[in-house]
Design a protein around this motif. Structure first.
Motif, PDB file in Angstrom:
ATOM      1  N   GLN A   1      77.868  39.648  45.623  1.00 54.55           N
ATOM      2  CA  GLN A   1      76.648  40.018  46.079  1.00 54.55           C
ATOM      3  C   GLN A   1      76.588  39.629  47.653  1.00 54.55           C
ATOM      4  O   GLN A   1      77.550  39.299  48.075  1.00 54.55           O
ATOM      5  CB  GLN A   1      75.677  39.108  45.670  1.00 54.55           C
ATOM      6  N   TRP A   2      75.428  40.261  48.280  1.00 53.07           N
ATOM      7  CA  TRP A   2      75.289  39.852  49.508  1.00 53.07           C
ATOM      8  C   TRP A   2      75.308  38.382  49.842  1.00 53.07           C
ATOM      9  O   TRP A   2      74.715  37.641  48.968  1.00 53.07           O
ATOM     10  CB  TRP A   2      74.227  40.366  50.251  1.00 53.07           C
ATOM     11  N   TYR A   3      76.105  37.630  50.841  1.00 52.79           N
ATOM     12  CA  TYR A   3      76.340  36.499  50.875  1.00 52.79           C
ATOM     13  C   TYR A   3      74.774  35.763  50.711  1.00 52.79           C
ATOM     14  O   TYR A   3      74.794  34.629  49.968  1.00 52.79           O
ATOM     15  CB  TYR A   3      76.939  35.867  52.070  1.00 52.79           C
ATOM     16  N   PHE A   4      73.733  36.138  51.515  1.00 52.42           N
ATOM     17  CA  PHE A   4      72.465  35.283  51.543  1.00 52.42           C
ATOM     18  C   PHE A   4      71.837  35.546  50.034  1.00 52.42           C
ATOM     19  O   PHE A   4      70.765  34.902  49.958  1.00 52.42           O
ATOM     20  CB  PHE A   4      71.846  35.706  52.726  1.00 52.42           C
ATOM     21  N   GLN A   5      72.458  36.379  49.250  1.00 45.46           N
ATOM     22  CA  GLN A   5      71.397  36.560  48.099  1.00 45.46           C
ATOM     23  C   GLN A   5      71.278  35.616  47.237  1.00 45.46           C
ATOM     24  O   GLN A   5      69.770  35.397  46.783  1.00 45.46           O
ATOM     25  CB  GLN A   5      71.895  37.807  47.151  1.00 45.46           C
ATOM     26  N   ARG A   6      71.839  34.660  46.826  1.00 48.64           N
ATOM     27  CA  ARG A   6      71.629  33.739  45.869  1.00 48.64           C
ATOM     28  C   ARG A   6      70.970  32.606  46.813  1.00 48.64           C
ATOM     29  O   ARG A   6      70.141  31.573  46.006  1.00 48.64           O
ATOM     30  CB  ARG A   6      72.992  32.845  45.406  1.00 48.64           C
ATOM     31  N   TYR A   7      70.832  32.551  47.961  1.00 48.32           N
ATOM     32  CA  TYR A   7      69.968  31.443  48.662  1.00 48.32           C
ATOM     33  C   TYR A   7      68.529  32.172  48.654  1.00 48.32           C
ATOM     34  O   TYR A   7      67.591  31.360  48.582  1.00 48.32           O
ATOM     35  CB  TYR A   7      70.576  31.313  50.232  1.00 48.32           C
TER      36      TYR A   7
ATOM     37  N   SER B   1      77.323  36.731  62.353  1.00 48.08           N
ATOM     38  CA  SER B   1      76.503  37.859  62.940  1.00 48.08           C
ATOM     39  C   SER B   1      75.218  38.290  62.416  1.00 48.08           C
ATOM     40  O   SER B   1      74.191  38.742  62.995  1.00 48.08           O
ATOM     41  CB  SER B   1      77.149  39.110  62.979  1.00 48.08           C
ATOM     42  N   GLN B   2      74.952  37.743  61.214  1.00 46.81           N
ATOM     43  CA  GLN B   2      73.610  37.858  60.329  1.00 46.81           C
ATOM     44  C   GLN B   2      72.830  36.602  60.457  1.00 46.81           C
ATOM     45  O   GLN B   2      71.538  36.741  60.195  1.00 46.81           O
ATOM     46  CB  GLN B   2      73.988  38.626  58.909  1.00 46.81           C
ATOM     47  N   VAL B   3      73.248  35.528  60.463  1.00 46.44           N
ATOM     48  CA  VAL B   3      72.537  34.163  60.153  1.00 46.44           C
ATOM     49  C   VAL B   3      71.102  34.279  60.782  1.00 46.44           C
ATOM     50  O   VAL B   3      70.066  33.550  60.622  1.00 46.44           O
ATOM     51  CB  VAL B   3      73.336  32.961  60.131  1.00 46.44           C
ATOM     52  N   ASN B   4      71.252  34.292  62.347  1.00 50.08           N
ATOM     53  CA  ASN B   4      70.128  34.345  62.912  1.00 50.08           C
ATOM     54  C   ASN B   4      68.986  35.255  62.633  1.00 50.08           C
ATOM     55  O   ASN B   4      67.793  34.907  62.641  1.00 50.08           O
ATOM     56  CB  ASN B   4      70.266  34.459  64.611  1.00 50.08           C
ATOM     57  N   GLU B   5      69.334  36.433  62.472  1.00 56.21           N
ATOM     58  CA  GLU B   5      68.465  37.551  61.888  1.00 56.21           C
ATOM     59  C   GLU B   5      67.697  37.092  60.566  1.00 56.21           C
ATOM     60  O   GLU B   5      66.439  37.296  60.212  1.00 56.21           O
ATOM     61  CB  GLU B   5      68.849  38.938  61.832  1.00 56.21           C
ATOM     62  N   PHE B   6      68.571  36.563  59.436  1.00 51.08           N
ATOM     63  CA  PHE B   6      68.218  36.208  58.445  1.00 51.08           C
ATOM     64  C   PHE B   6      67.108  35.104  58.539  1.00 51.08           C
ATOM     65  O   PHE B   6      66.024  35.104  57.745  1.00 51.08           O
ATOM     66  CB  PHE B   6      69.276  35.679  57.770  1.00 51.08           C
TER      67      PHE B   6
ATOM     68  N   LYS C   1      65.278  34.526  61.121  1.00 52.13           N
ATOM     69  CA  LYS C   1      64.272  34.939  61.661  1.00 52.13           C
ATOM     70  C   LYS C   1      63.154  35.687  60.686  1.00 52.13           C
ATOM     71  O   LYS C   1      61.914  35.578  60.642  1.00 52.13           O
ATOM     72  CB  LYS C   1      64.538  36.067  62.693  1.00 52.13           C
ATOM     73  N   MET C   2      63.742  36.580  59.883  1.00 53.18           N
ATOM     74  CA  MET C   2      62.970  36.884  58.619  1.00 53.18           C
ATOM     75  C   MET C   2      62.419  36.056  57.735  1.00 53.18           C
ATOM     76  O   MET C   2      61.236  36.354  57.265  1.00 53.18           O
ATOM     77  CB  MET C   2      63.846  37.931  57.885  1.00 53.18           C
ATOM     78  N   ILE C   3      63.048  34.923  57.494  1.00 54.47           N
ATOM     79  CA  ILE C   3      62.455  33.904  56.756  1.00 54.47           C
ATOM     80  C   ILE C   3      61.192  33.243  57.376  1.00 54.47           C
ATOM     81  O   ILE C   3      60.072  33.199  56.741  1.00 54.47           O
ATOM     82  CB  ILE C   3      63.565  32.635  56.570  1.00 54.47           C
ATOM     83  N   GLN C   4      61.411  33.007  58.925  1.00 54.44           N
ATOM     84  CA  GLN C   4      60.215  32.573  59.341  1.00 54.44           C
ATOM     85  C   GLN C   4      58.937  33.664  59.554  1.00 54.44           C
ATOM     86  O   GLN C   4      58.072  33.250  59.575  1.00 54.44           O
ATOM     87  CB  GLN C   4      60.653  31.881  60.743  1.00 54.44           C
ATOM     88  N   GLU C   5      59.440  34.766  59.829  1.00 55.55           N
ATOM     89  CA  GLU C   5      58.468  35.732  60.020  1.00 55.55           C
ATOM     90  C   GLU C   5      57.507  35.999  58.707  1.00 55.55           C
ATOM     91  O   GLU C   5      56.524  36.525  58.691  1.00 55.55           O
ATOM     92  CB  GLU C   5      59.078  36.936  60.360  1.00 55.55           C
TER      93      GLU C   5
END
Length: 276
Positions: free
Chosen positions: A109-115, A155-160, A162-166
């Protein structure tokens, strides 16, 4: 010479309480000063736990969502801090997430998916005992991910985040920092204690020899992952101090109503936990 001779009237009043006398009776070797410190710590902890319950009730009543990450080196005291923070919170209103290594499906899976699947519902607080930041430090240091996987994550964690907070989630990131000597001492205590031995993993066994590698990746993490959510670094050589600091930071950063500023302000911190 009496061990009470140099105590102030206020310290004597602390000893002459149920908590103080109980703390004395639990000691193998009488240490009045340590007893005074412990009672002050327990009193402060109780006040902050009461305030944390007010925060949780605000989250529930207003359908807010909170994520709190606890990161740090092995044996830094993350789990112990979480246990004190949630001790009096309603179990159904909070979750503690401590994920094992990913299974075969999750590896695809996409790494962040299980989180993402563990993020809070309305009215819920989620505590991550280690988080997606495993890929920023633990995984590359131990060879659990490739350089490409590491680079993609960074390269993705900051945008991830940002999406969480938005999306309306409050995100706090705490890092518990200990010295190499303190980590070594804690590992020895874990190994020598029958009820703690299970905690000592293969990753722990390599931690001291890989200390400098952990430091290198940790510093890169601090430098590159504070765009939308800053790190709070908590000095954790003294566990009691670290727990209080974590409590105070959480209560300060979440804008819940009816906040008791006098309780959460760390103005009396040194007098509470300092040696007498």
């Amino acid at each position: 010479m009496s061990p009470l001779r140099n105590l102030s009237e206020k310290e004597l009043s602390i000893i002459n309480t149920k908590k103080g006398l109980g703390a004395l009776l639990r000691q193998q070797h009488l240490d009045i000063n340590k007893t005074v410190r412990n009672v002050k710590y327990e009193r402060r902890l109780e006040k902050l736990q009461e305030e944390m319950l007010i925060l949780q009730q605000w989250v529930a009543a207003n359908n807010k969502k909170v994520v709190i990450l606890f990161e740090g080196r092995d044996a830094a005291g993350k789990g112990g801090a979480i246990r004190r923070i949630i001790q009096h919170l309603p179990p159904r209103a909070i979750r503690v997430v401590a994920l094992p290594k990913p299974n075969e499906t999750e590896n695809g899976q996409w790494y962040f998916q299980r989180y993402i699947n563990r993020l809070p519902n309305n009215g819920e607080i989620v505590f991550f005992d280690r988080s997606w930041y495993n890929r920023a430090v633990v995984e590359p240091v131990n060879g659990f991910c490739s350089q490409k996987q590491y680079d993609i994550f960074m390269s993705q964690v900051n945008e991830f985040e940002k999406m969480i907070q938005e999306s309306g989630i409050y995100l706090l990131k705490l890092y518990f920092s200990i010295t190499k000597n303190e980590q070594e001492r804690r590992f020895k205590d874990i190994i020598d204690t029958a009820t703690k031995k299970w905690k000592y993993s293969d990753v722990d066994r390599r931690a001291l020899s890989l200390w400098d590698e952990y430091t290198k990746y940790k510093e890169v993490m601090f430098k590159k992952t504070q765009v939308h959510s800053p790190w709070k670094i908590i000095k954790a050589n003294r566990k009691t101090s670290a727990r209080i600091r974590a409590f105070e930071y959480i209560l300060k950063m979440i804008p819940y109503e009816t906040k008791d500023l006098d309780t959460i302000r760390p103005k009396t911190f040194r007098s509470i936990l300092s040696d007498t």
